[in-house]
Design a protein around this motif. Structure first.
Motif, short mmCIF file in Angstrom:
data_model
loop_
_atom_site.label_atom_id
_atom_site.label_comp_id
_atom_site.label_asym_id
_atom_site.label_seq_id
_atom_site.Cartn_x
_atom_site.Cartn_y
_atom_site.Cartn_z
N MET A 6 -4.24 -82.20 25.38
CA MET A 6 -4.66 -82.18 23.97
C MET A 6 -4.31 -83.47 23.20
SD MET A 6 -5.48 -79.49 22.18
CE MET A 6 -6.10 -80.01 20.47
N TYR A 7 -5.13 -84.04 22.42
CA TYR A 7 -5.21 -85.18 21.86
C TYR A 7 -4.13 -84.92 20.59
CZ TYR A 7 -5.88 -89.28 19.03
OH TYR A 7 -6.01 -90.47 18.19
N GLN A 8 -3.19 -85.94 20.41
CA GLN A 8 -2.36 -85.87 19.28
C GLN A 8 -2.61 -86.80 18.20
OE1 GLN A 8 0.34 -83.30 19.54
NE2 GLN A 8 -0.88 -82.77 21.28
N TYR A 9 -2.88 -86.39 16.94
CA TYR A 9 -3.11 -87.37 16.03
C TYR A 9 -1.98 -88.32 15.67
CZ TYR A 9 -6.73 -84.52 13.83
OH TYR A 9 -7.94 -83.73 13.51
N ASP A 10 -2.45 -89.44 15.28
CA ASP A 10 -1.26 -90.30 15.24
C ASP A 10 -1.49 -90.63 13.23
OD1 ASP A 10 -3.19 -92.22 14.14
OD2 ASP A 10 -2.70 -93.98 15.14
N PRO A 11 -0.62 -91.19 12.63
CA PRO A 11 -0.37 -91.18 11.28
C PRO A 11 -1.68 -91.47 10.62
CG PRO A 11 1.63 -92.24 11.97
CD PRO A 11 0.64 -92.11 13.22
N ILE A 12 -2.53 -92.40 11.26
CA ILE A 12 -3.66 -92.70 10.48
C ILE A 12 -4.89 -91.63 10.71
CG2 ILE A 12 -5.65 -94.32 10.42
CD1 ILE A 12 -3.89 -96.47 11.43
N MET A 36 -11.06 -78.29 22.92
CA MET A 36 -9.91 -78.41 23.23
C MET A 36 -9.31 -77.75 21.97
SD MET A 36 -9.05 -80.04 25.96
CE MET A 36 -7.63 -80.62 26.22
N LEU A 37 -8.44 -76.68 22.24
CA LEU A 37 -7.47 -75.90 21.31
C LEU A 37 -6.00 -75.60 21.95
CD1 LEU A 37 -8.03 -74.77 18.41
CD2 LEU A 37 -8.50 -72.64 19.91
N ILE A 88 -18.44 -83.48 18.96
CA ILE A 88 -18.82 -83.78 20.21
C ILE A 88 -18.41 -82.55 20.98
CG2 ILE A 88 -18.36 -85.51 21.90
CD1 ILE A 88 -19.08 -86.98 19.23
N THR A 89 -19.51 -82.32 21.78
CA THR A 89 -18.98 -81.32 22.82
C THR A 89 -19.02 -81.71 24.13
OG1 THR A 89 -21.52 -80.84 23.03
CG2 THR A 89 -20.09 -79.25 21.29
N SER A 90 -18.17 -81.05 25.20
CA SER A 90 -18.15 -81.49 26.50
C SER A 90 -17.96 -80.33 27.26
CB SER A 90 -16.93 -82.48 26.58
OG SER A 90 -16.66 -82.80 27.96
N ASP A 91 -17.65 -80.45 28.64
CA ASP A 91 -17.57 -79.43 29.65
C ASP A 91 -15.96 -78.81 29.54
OD1 ASP A 91 -16.91 -78.36 32.46
OD2 ASP A 91 -17.14 -80.37 33.39
N ARG A 93 -9.57 -74.02 26.17
CA ARG A 93 -10.69 -74.54 25.73
C ARG A 93 -11.82 -73.50 25.42
NH1 ARG A 93 -10.79 -78.62 29.94
NH2 ARG A 93 -8.71 -79.69 29.90
N ILE A 94 -12.40 -73.82 24.38
CA ILE A 94 -13.78 -73.01 23.95
C ILE A 94 -14.71 -73.33 24.59
CG2 ILE A 94 -14.83 -72.00 21.93
CD1 ILE A 94 -11.61 -71.65 21.93
N THR A 95 -15.73 -72.66 25.19
CA THR A 95 -16.73 -73.07 25.96
C THR A 95 -17.90 -72.59 25.11
OG1 THR A 95 -17.45 -70.67 26.85
CG2 THR A 95 -15.59 -71.81 27.90
N HIS A 96 -18.97 -73.54 25.52
CA HIS A 96 -20.25 -73.35 24.87
C HIS A 96 -20.86 -71.74 25.19
CE1 HIS A 96 -22.63 -74.80 28.47
NE2 HIS A 96 -23.84 -74.29 28.01
N GLU A 97 -20.32 -71.39 26.19
CA GLU A 97 -20.96 -69.91 26.57
C GLU A 97 -20.01 -68.84 25.80
OE1 GLU A 97 -20.65 -69.67 30.84
OE2 GLU A 97 -22.85 -70.64 30.94
N GLN A 98 -19.31 -69.44 24.58
CA GLN A 98 -18.62 -68.39 23.68
C GLN A 98 -17.51 -67.62 24.56
OE1 GLN A 98 -22.43 -66.79 22.50
NE2 GLN A 98 -21.73 -67.14 20.50
#
Ligand code: SF4
Lengths: 170, 568
Positions: B1-7, B62-63, B126-129, B372-377
């Motif tokens: 999971m990506y973590q935001y930086d302050p910016i 990603m969630l 942006i969507t992905s696998d 992860r949320i899939t495009h197949e819902q």
């Protein structure tokens, strides 16, 4: 005199923007921003009429900024019009004029523009803005401060955020 | 999971503030309806059948569990207690009041979420696998590239007012699970002979009114050039895409009108000015973004668990679930698990606030607090220890999310349709439900095998009906709901657009039609290894037409002939 935003300040506009069907005679009155079509059809006459005076030209979204590259030094103002709200070609035109063609004079955006577009257009190289009549220009200035940073390169910031972060050791 | 930086965080916070101002200008009457519309769309808000609908981005699907809990909170506090996961790895709320929208956005920002650019004519989420980073067949982990693209596309000064919406998908596996060929840009992360990472770039795919499969315009783009090349594609599109006709404004039309070769040449010419410029990516940035992703602390485990294997041998239900909903993982002893949001009787992709909380708890307990949320819902828990599979199965069953139908007929992809969407020609959810009821026998479903059935309520194709092996499209026939059926669509590396069988059907007829298609398939297949789509490809759609409409001479019988025009 009409007002506009130039370099983030509200100022009087001494220029006249000529309509698409303008003539060389109209342009001869000085400080005129002529449509690209007139420039293309009557370039020599416009140069002669301007004498030592100043010249401006305006482009529409569909016009090719490359068409005026050879003459950019002659223009005090290049203006680009958004004929419809949301016509984002103006953003690309601005970047091309500044970044690719190296235009250094005033780059003016006009037409169907809202304050909400100011900051992005500035990042695309515009430094003067004529907004829709409905906008209060003094209020609109706040829009320049809406975002403190950006990921991408811009006219003011030739380095993308990731290179600036690296340089700052963040 | 990506973590935001302050910016990252600051930009999202500033966006909330900006939108608060725009909303109050609108409510005060100083910002016009149409202008505000464009601005709110860029914040995911559009007016649906009932109220403004809010579409929240789940970047590349990603969630984290704390984020899902926040979504549950939003559903309870500002909506009617549920949300709808979409085919674009977003979640939509259907009942948000406009005046509350800034507060909802602020509460999203608290958990590093936003609704930026989830609608409007700009670069979308942006969507992905859904198996990115954990799939055994993966060549390149696409997640870091997805995040780099997310940042590049967020508030891009030049490309925020495109001719039309713009969707980018990224895949890192030879088997494309992100449907990249039906996106405006489809990016396949690959390696060249020297082992260097790069991208195969396709443009001009898309569904909707003019469904088209994308064209590869660059076989290998070294990774350093990803952003400058994107800039070049977007600039060509921004300047030359059609703005005179909404239906011709997508990049696919530009690519089609110019021809892919000419389009590719224009992009290369534009790129010649941009390449090696300051936006060229550097290793330090790739490393920095990569390091901001949390990494699951995998244990060293045996690849197989005797107890689990024994249970698979003895318990048919568990075996079916493992076969359909449990997926391989690159780390020994781990598996990815699909929680099905396709229970019969529930709109596909819907989850209540309570369910969200319970899914979040499952993610915490079984999968490092991420999903992860899939495009197949559906929802994937990507990092489950194999030895926990039984415990997770029990929990999922209790939640009604253990339907072992991933890849099967009842795992229907379905848009919100006429029950919720103002653009719909017909309802889609009741059609999905009727099909699920007809095919409710698991043994039968397993026998039918892998098949995608997708339903859209109108030509906008949010339910991706063109790439369903069977696709159902709602059409309007003099104010009545009818449904066109097509077969032969597919997503993935062999993507294709389905062909319409013929005149449209009434809602009641659809389960029978699907039944007829399945019957013919079962009769025709060589073995169970030959899937529905393989049979369609082998024998063509004519036999399917005949089965459904009868021989040509019978075609005009009954009331159906008069519907022919509605279907064309
Ligand atoms: S496909 Fe049509 S009906 Fe379905 S959600 Fe999209 S716009 Fe609405």
């Amino acid at each position: 005199m009409a007002k506009l935003i130039r370099n983030r300040k509200v100022v009087e506009d001494s220029w006249r923007l000529l309509p698409p069907d303008a003539t060389v005679e109209q342009a001869a009155e000085g400080d005129s921003i002529v449509p690209l079509s007139l420039w293309k059809s009557s370039r020599e006459a416009l140069i002669a009429a301007a004498g030592s005076g100043r010249l401006g030209v305006w482009l529409d979204g569909a016009d090719e900024p490359g068409d005026i590259v050879a003459d950019l030094d002659r223009f005090t103002i290049v203006a680009v019009r958004a004929a419809k709200f949301g016509d984002g070609r103006i953003n690309s035109s601005g970047r091309l004029l500044r970044e690719r063609y190296g235009y250094k004079g005033e780059l003016r955006a006009f037409g169907e523009l809202l304050r909400d577009q100011l900051l992005m257009l500035e990042r695309c190289g515009f430094d003067a803005f004529v907004l829709r009549d409905s906008e209060n220009l003094e209020d609109a200035l706040a829009a320049f401060g809406e975002f403190s940073d950006q990921y991408q390169v811009s006219a003011q910031e030739p380095q993308p955020l990731f290179r600036r972060r690296l340089a700052a050791g963040r | 999971m990506y973590q935001y930086d302050p910016i990252d965080q600051n930009l999202v916070d500033e966006r909330v503030h900006q939108f608060r101002g725009q909303t109050s200008r609108y409510l005060a009457g100083t910002l016009g309806e149409d202008e505000f519309r464009q601005l709110r769309l860029r914040n995911g808000l559009y007016v649906q059948r009932h109220a403004p609908m809010l579409r929240v981005a789940i970047p590349y699907g990603m969630l984290a569990s704390r984020q899902l809990r926040q979504l549950a909170l939003i559903a309870r506090r500002w909506d009617r207690g549920y949300g709808h996961f979409t085919t674009r790895q977003n979640i939509q709320f259907n009942w948000i009041a406009l005046k509350d929208a800034p507060d909802v956005l602020a509460s999203l920002a608290e958990v590093q979420m936003h609704a930026i650019q989830t609608s409007g004519n700009c670069v979308r989420n942006i969507t992905s696998d859904p198996f990115a980073g954990i799939a055994p067949d993966e060549v390149v982990d696409p997640l870091v590239w997805c995040e780099i693209l997310r940042q590049w596309s967020t508030f891009h000064p030049e490309f925020n007012w495109l001719p039309r919406k713009f969707k980018i998908a990224v895949s890192g596996s030879p088997e494309d699970r992100a449907a990249i060929l039906v996106h405006d840009i489809g990016i396949a992360a690959v390696r060249n002979g020297a082992g260097e990472t790069g991208f195969r770039v396709a443009v001009g795919g898309g569904l909707g009114r003019t469904p088209l499969v994308g064209h590869v315009i660059r076989e290998f783009l070294p990774w350093q050039h990803l952003l400058t090349y994107m800039d070049a594609i977007l600039r060509v599109y921004n300047l030359h895409g059609r703005r005179d006709n909404l239906y011709k404004a997508r990049i696919k039309i530009l690519v089609k009108e110019l021809g892919p070769e000419v389009f590719a040449r224009d992009v290369e010419a534009e790129w010649a000015h941009l390449r090696d410029g300051p936006a060229t990516l550097i290793q330090e940035e790739v490393d920095r973004v990569g390091a901001r992703f949390t990494q699951p602390a995998y244990e060293t485990l045996a690849a197989t668990m005797p107890e689990i294997e024994a249970l698979i041998a003895s318990d048919k239900g568990f075996a079916a679930w493992c076969r359909r909903n449990v997926h391989p993982h690159r780390v020994a002893g781990y598996a990815a698990v699909t929680l099905s949001l396709k229970k019969t009787g529930v709109p596909p992709g819907d989850a209540t606030a309570d369910e969200m909380d319970r899914i979040a708890a499952l993610a915490d307990r079984f999968s490092f607090g991420e999903m992860r949320i899939t495009h197949e819902q559906n929802i994937v828990l990507a990092d489950v220890r194999r030895r926990d599979l039984k415990a997770l199965w029990d929990e999922a069953k209790a939640l009604g999310m253990a339907t072992p139908n991933v890849g099967l007929l009842t795992n229907i992809i379905c848009c919100p349709g006429g029950d919720f969407c103002a653009l719909a020609n017909a309802r889609s959810i009741p059609v999905a439900e009727a099909i699920q009821r007809r095919f409710d026998d698991l043994d039968y479903l397993l026998d039918i095998g892998e098949i995608d059935l997708n339903i859209s309520g109108c030509i906008n194709a949010c339910g991706h009906h063109h790439v369903g092996h069977i696709g159902v499209l709602g059409v309007d026939k003099q104010g009545e709901e009818f449904y066109q059926v097509q077969v032969g669509g597919a997503q993935g590396t062999a993507a294709s657009i389905g062909k319409v069988l013929g005149p449209a059907f009434s809602q009641e007829e659809i389960p029978d039609v699907v039944q007829q298609l399945i019957d013919l398939y079962i009769e025709q297949r060589d073995s169970d290894a030959e899937r529905f789509i393989d049979v369609v490809r082998r024998i063509g759609i004519e036999p399917f037409k005949e089965r459904v409409y009868g021989k040509a001479d019978k075609k005009s019988q009954g009331g159906r002939g008069q519907l022919e025009t509605a279907a064309s």
